[in-house]
Every structure is written in C-alpha cells, then in structure tokens.
Write a protein that holds these residues in place. Structure first.
Motif, PDB file in Angstrom:
ATOM      1  N   CYS A 124      -7.370   8.776 -18.227  1.00  0.00           N
ATOM      2  CA  CYS A 124      -6.471   9.551 -17.377  1.00  0.00           C
ATOM      3  C   CYS A 124      -6.048  10.810 -18.136  1.00  0.00           C
ATOM      4  CB  CYS A 124      -5.245   8.722 -16.998  1.00  0.00           C
ATOM      5  SG  CYS A 124      -5.642   7.317 -15.936  1.00  0.00           S
ATOM      6  N   ILE A 125      -6.191  11.953 -17.483  1.00  0.00           N
ATOM      7  CA  ILE A 125      -5.888  13.239 -18.094  1.00  0.00           C
ATOM      8  C   ILE A 125      -4.535  13.729 -17.572  1.00  0.00           C
ATOM      9  CG2 ILE A 125      -6.712  15.594 -18.455  1.00  0.00           C
ATOM     10  CD1 ILE A 125      -9.534  14.551 -17.733  1.00  0.00           C
ATOM     11  N   LEU A 126      -3.639  14.086 -18.493  1.00  0.00           N
ATOM     12  CA  LEU A 126      -2.296  14.549 -18.134  1.00  0.00           C
ATOM     13  C   LEU A 126      -2.028  15.891 -18.800  1.00  0.00           C
ATOM     14  CD1 LEU A 126      -2.212  11.231 -18.899  1.00  0.00           C
ATOM     15  CD2 LEU A 126       0.061  11.490 -17.925  1.00  0.00           C
ATOM     16  N   ASP A 127      -1.135  16.675 -18.195  1.00  0.00           N
ATOM     17  CA  ASP A 127      -0.744  17.912 -18.853  1.00  0.00           C
ATOM     18  C   ASP A 127       0.277  17.600 -19.944  1.00  0.00           C
ATOM     19  OD1 ASP A 127       1.766  17.620 -17.678  1.00  0.00           O
ATOM     20  OD2 ASP A 127       1.455  19.181 -16.179  1.00  0.00           O
ATOM     21  N   LYS A 128       0.720  18.623 -20.648  1.00  0.00           N
ATOM     22  CA  LYS A 128       1.603  18.422 -21.787  1.00  0.00           C
ATOM     23  C   LYS A 128       2.994  17.929 -21.391  1.00  0.00           C
ATOM     24  CE  LYS A 128      -1.086  19.301 -25.186  1.00  0.00           C
ATOM     25  NZ  LYS A 128      -1.365  18.284 -26.210  1.00  0.00           N
ATOM     26  N   LYS A 129       3.319  17.995 -20.100  1.00  0.00           N
ATOM     27  CA  LYS A 129       4.605  17.497 -19.621  1.00  0.00           C
ATOM     28  C   LYS A 129       4.494  16.085 -19.047  1.00  0.00           C
ATOM     29  CE  LYS A 129       6.525  22.071 -18.597  1.00  0.00           C
ATOM     30  NZ  LYS A 129       7.119  22.958 -17.552  1.00  0.00           N
ATOM     31  N   GLY A 130       3.296  15.518 -19.101  1.00  0.00           N
ATOM     32  CA  GLY A 130       3.109  14.158 -18.620  1.00  0.00           C
ATOM     33  C   GLY A 130       2.695  14.052 -17.176  1.00  0.00           C
ATOM     34  N   LYS A 131       2.342  15.169 -16.524  1.00  0.00           N
ATOM     35  CA  LYS A 131       1.908  15.128 -15.124  1.00  0.00           C
ATOM     36  C   LYS A 131       0.445  14.739 -15.047  1.00  0.00           C
ATOM     37  CE  LYS A 131       1.240  17.997 -11.015  1.00  0.00           C
ATOM     38  NZ  LYS A 131       1.302  19.381 -10.465  1.00  0.00           N
ATOM     39  N   TYR A 132       0.127  13.765 -14.199  1.00  0.00           N
ATOM     40  CA  TYR A 132      -1.239  13.308 -14.026  1.00  0.00           C
ATOM     41  C   TYR A 132      -2.087  14.395 -13.364  1.00  0.00           C
ATOM     42  CZ  TYR A 132      -5.255  10.918 -12.018  1.00  0.00           C
ATOM     43  OH  TYR A 132      -6.524  10.569 -11.656  1.00  0.00           O
ATOM     44  N   LEU A 133      -3.314  14.588 -13.903  1.00  0.00           N
ATOM     45  CA  LEU A 133      -4.204  15.623 -13.386  1.00  0.00           C
ATOM     46  C   LEU A 133      -5.521  15.069 -12.849  1.00  0.00           C
ATOM     47  CD1 LEU A 133      -3.785  18.238 -16.285  1.00  0.00           C
ATOM     48  CD2 LEU A 133      -2.655  18.277 -14.050  1.00  0.00           C
ATOM     49  N   ASN A 134      -6.103  14.122 -13.557  1.00  0.00           N
ATOM     50  CA  ASN A 134      -7.461  13.704 -13.209  1.00  0.00           C
ATOM     51  C   ASN A 134      -7.774  12.400 -13.943  1.00  0.00           C
ATOM     52  OD1 ASN A 134     -10.039  13.741 -12.181  1.00  0.00           O
ATOM     53  ND2 ASN A 134     -10.745  15.511 -13.343  1.00  0.00           N
ATOM     54  N   ARG A 135      -8.880  11.762 -13.564  1.00  0.00           N
ATOM     55  CA  ARG A 135      -9.333  10.589 -14.296  1.00  0.00           C
ATOM     56  C   ARG A 135     -10.860  10.586 -14.365  1.00  0.00           C
ATOM     57  NH1 ARG A 135     -13.154   7.231 -11.597  1.00  0.00           N
ATOM     58  NH2 ARG A 135     -12.285   6.153  -9.815  1.00  0.00           N
ATOM     59  N   LEU A 136     -11.374   9.993 -15.443  1.00  0.00           N
ATOM     60  CA  LEU A 136     -12.810   9.841 -15.625  1.00  0.00           C
ATOM     61  C   LEU A 136     -13.125   8.381 -15.918  1.00  0.00           C
ATOM     62  CD1 LEU A 136     -13.702  12.876 -17.947  1.00  0.00           C
ATOM     63  CD2 LEU A 136     -14.272  12.642 -15.525  1.00  0.00           C
ATOM     64  N   ARG A 137     -14.212   7.910 -15.386  1.00  0.00           N
ATOM     65  CA  ARG A 137     -14.708   6.562 -15.699  1.00  0.00           C
ATOM     66  C   ARG A 137     -15.526   6.698 -16.978  1.00  0.00           C
ATOM     67  NH1 ARG A 137     -19.547   3.771 -14.547  1.00  0.00           N
ATOM     68  NH2 ARG A 137     -19.342   1.600 -13.901  1.00  0.00           N
ATOM     69  N   ILE A 138     -15.050   6.118 -18.080  1.00  0.00           N
ATOM     70  CA  ILE A 138     -15.652   6.397 -19.379  1.00  0.00           C
ATOM     71  C   ILE A 138     -16.301   5.185 -20.032  1.00  0.00           C
ATOM     72  CG2 ILE A 138     -14.099   8.326 -19.841  1.00  0.00           C
ATOM     73  CD1 ILE A 138     -12.567   6.413 -21.746  1.00  0.00           C
ATOM     74  N   ALA A 139     -16.131   4.003 -19.485  1.00  0.00           N
ATOM     75  CA  ALA A 139     -16.720   2.813 -20.095  1.00  0.00           C
ATOM     76  C   ALA A 139     -16.888   1.733 -19.044  1.00  0.00           C
ATOM     77  CB  ALA A 139     -15.856   2.307 -21.245  1.00  0.00           C
TER      78      ALA A 139
END
Length: 324
Positions: free
Chosen positions: A119-134
């Motif tokens: 899960c990718i978040l900005d520096k303030k903790g807001k969720y931006l995106n997700r990747l299936r990595i495993a």
C-alpha cells in the motif's frame, strides 16, 4: 488492611488490562491512524518479500480487522484475488518510509493462496494506491515475490515452473510517483512468448468507465484502459510488437480525459507523450514527443486498436471507479 491492599491491586491490574486492549477490537476508543500504523513493524529500504517470508505462519491474534484496513487504506485491497465470500485474514507486516512516498505491506491469507500487497501512502499518511507484490498457491502455479531498492524502484518477479527443471521468470520494474502511480519502466523475461499470452499488470483494476477495457490489434498488441482515481483520469498499459517482433514497446501510466472523446498522457521524466482518441469500440493512439526510452528506435506508439468484447459482468462494475 490486607483486604484493602488486595482490592487496590486487583483494580490496578484490571485497569492495566483495559489500557493494553487494542483499539478497534472491542475497546471503547476507536482505533486511530497512529494506532493502526503501530501494528506494522518498522522497516527500511532496501526491502524484500520472498515466498518463504510470505508463507510464515502468524498467530490469528496478530490479524487486523478488515474494517480498519478499509478505513485507513482501501476497501478493495484483495479485489481480483479473492472472492467476496471467501474468508480472508489480513496481517500487517512492515511500514517503510521512502524518499517520495511511504509504504505499508499487508499479507492476505485465504483458503488456498497467500498474497502480499504494497500500500502506497503520501507523507501525511493518505492512501494513494496498492500493488500486488507477492503470491503463493495461485491456480497457475506461479510464485510472485518483490524487492524495493533504496531509490524506490519496485521489482516484482513472477517465477513459474515449466517442463523438467526449467523455469520462466518475469521481472517488472516500477517507478512510484508522489501521487502514488506506479509506472512500468522495464520488463525482463526469459519465458516463452506465446501469441495471445500478454501479462497485463493492471488487468484486475476496475473498468467501470465507458472507455475502460482492452483494445487489441493482433495477438501481441494491447492497449488496456482502466478506471482512474476520478472520472477525469484513467490508468493505461500499452504493449506492442511490430516487424515480426524486431521492434517492441511497452508503457504504462496515468492519463487524463480532455474535451470530447480524447485523452492524453505526459511523462514527468521525459518529453514522451501519448494522445488517445476514443470512438465506438476503438481507440487510436499517437506518439507526441519522444518516447524512445520505452520502445525500439524503428517503431512508434501509434495505430488503431479494437475493443475486445467482455465475457460476463464487467470487472469492477459494482465497485467504485477509483483504484483504492
């Protein structure tokens, strides 16, 4: 006096037990984002998540509630990998501070397979995106694992056993922007190239918008359009092979819809741009600027592609059109 001291000790113990109760799991106080992120073990870059680490059994008491994941991250975390009726346990693994964005890694354990999500978040903790990595235990037998280097380049590897002792390995490298978009920058593969067998990294994303779908021009030429974070944006993946495979190109990113049935993409790292023209069941693309970093020198991102008919309900038709 002894009874009085015993009573005080009992009250103190009960108070301590109550204070150690996890927020969001029966406590009176709701879980805060600070509480939520403390469930993840702090980590640093570079980072790796391999199959052995993914398969380590974790106590059920360490699982995080799906409601908390939905509230702080996304309610579509496992979409495309697990059915709505399957019971999936979610385990917080690692939180990492990157140079551009921050990351949280979550493990999902289902009936037959185990999946890791970034899960990718900005520096303030807001969720931006997700990747299936495993992933382990998938129906096709492929094992997926990942690594992130100190420059925030994400390498997602997929290994599949072939006949005998042979294996096919595919490595996809992504660069993550401040807005959370993950752009495919390079692919390495030693696997066989079979007509009609194209790996589409955005295939499971929602396709609710009228222009979302897969457009083809021959077996190995694909433009995949998926819903963006709002009605004015879209995710895309383009791959083509021309001149009997002697010239290839591949590009992914986030585009914007503009007036009428048009769309555009502009690369933040170069002069590369793609113009999209949508019509009834078709899309035409034209390269704007130099996109040589993503293709061979004797071919371009251009041509007409026909939309493929979808089988059954459209993916994400009942989901919100944003990738969450």
């Amino acid at each position: 006096m002894k009874r009085y001291l015993l009573l005080l000790l009992t009250i103190g113990a009960l108070a301590a037990c109550k204070s150690n109760k996890k927020p969001g799991k029966g406590a009176n106080e709701p879980m805060t984002f600070e509480d939520f992120q403390e469930l993840f073990t702090p980590g640093t870059l570079p980072y790796k998540l391999n199959a052995d680490s993914l398969q380590l059994k974790m106590a059920d008491s360490l699982a995080v509630g799906a409601a908390d994941v939905s509230r702080f991250l996304t309610d579509t975390l496992t979409q495309g990998d697990y059915s709505k009726t399957e019971k999936v346990k979610l385990f917080p693994l690692t939180r990492i501070q990157g140079n551009v964005t921050n990351y949280m890694v979550i493990k999902a354990v289902g009936r037959t397979q185990t999946t890791g999500y970034l899960c990718i978040l900005d520096k303030k903790g807001k969720y931006l995106n997700r990747l299936r990595i495993a992933n382990t235990g998938s129906a096709d037998g492929a094992v997926v694992f990942t690594s992130i280097d100190s420059k925030n380049v994400i390498k997602i590897s997929s290994e599949k056993k072939l006949s005998g002792s042979n294996t096919a390995l595919r490595e996809d490298f992504y660069a993550v922007g401040k807005d959370g978009t993950a752009q495919l920058i390079m692919t390495n593969s030693n696997g066989p190239t079979t007509p009609g067998q194209i790996f589409n990294p955005i295939d499971t994303l929602p396709r609710k918008h009228k222009f979302s779908g897969d457009y083809t021009a021959g077996d190995m030429n694909l433009i995949s359009i998926r819903d963006g974070e709002d009605a004015k944006t879209f995710q895309f993946f383009i791959t083509f092979s021309k001149n009997n495979g002697s010239c290839k190109g591949e590009l992914s990113g986030r585009g914007h819809y503009i007036a009428g049935n048009r769309g555009e993409y502009k690369d933040k790292e170069s002069s590369c741009g793609i113009a999209f023209q949508f019509s009834a069941g078709r899309v035409t693309i034209r390269e704007v600027g130099g996109c040589g970093a993503y293709r061979g020198i004797k071919c371009f991102f251009e041509g007409n592609f026909v939309k493929k008919a979808e089988k059954g309900p459209r993916k994400g038709a009942k989901q919100q059109s944003t990738q969450r």
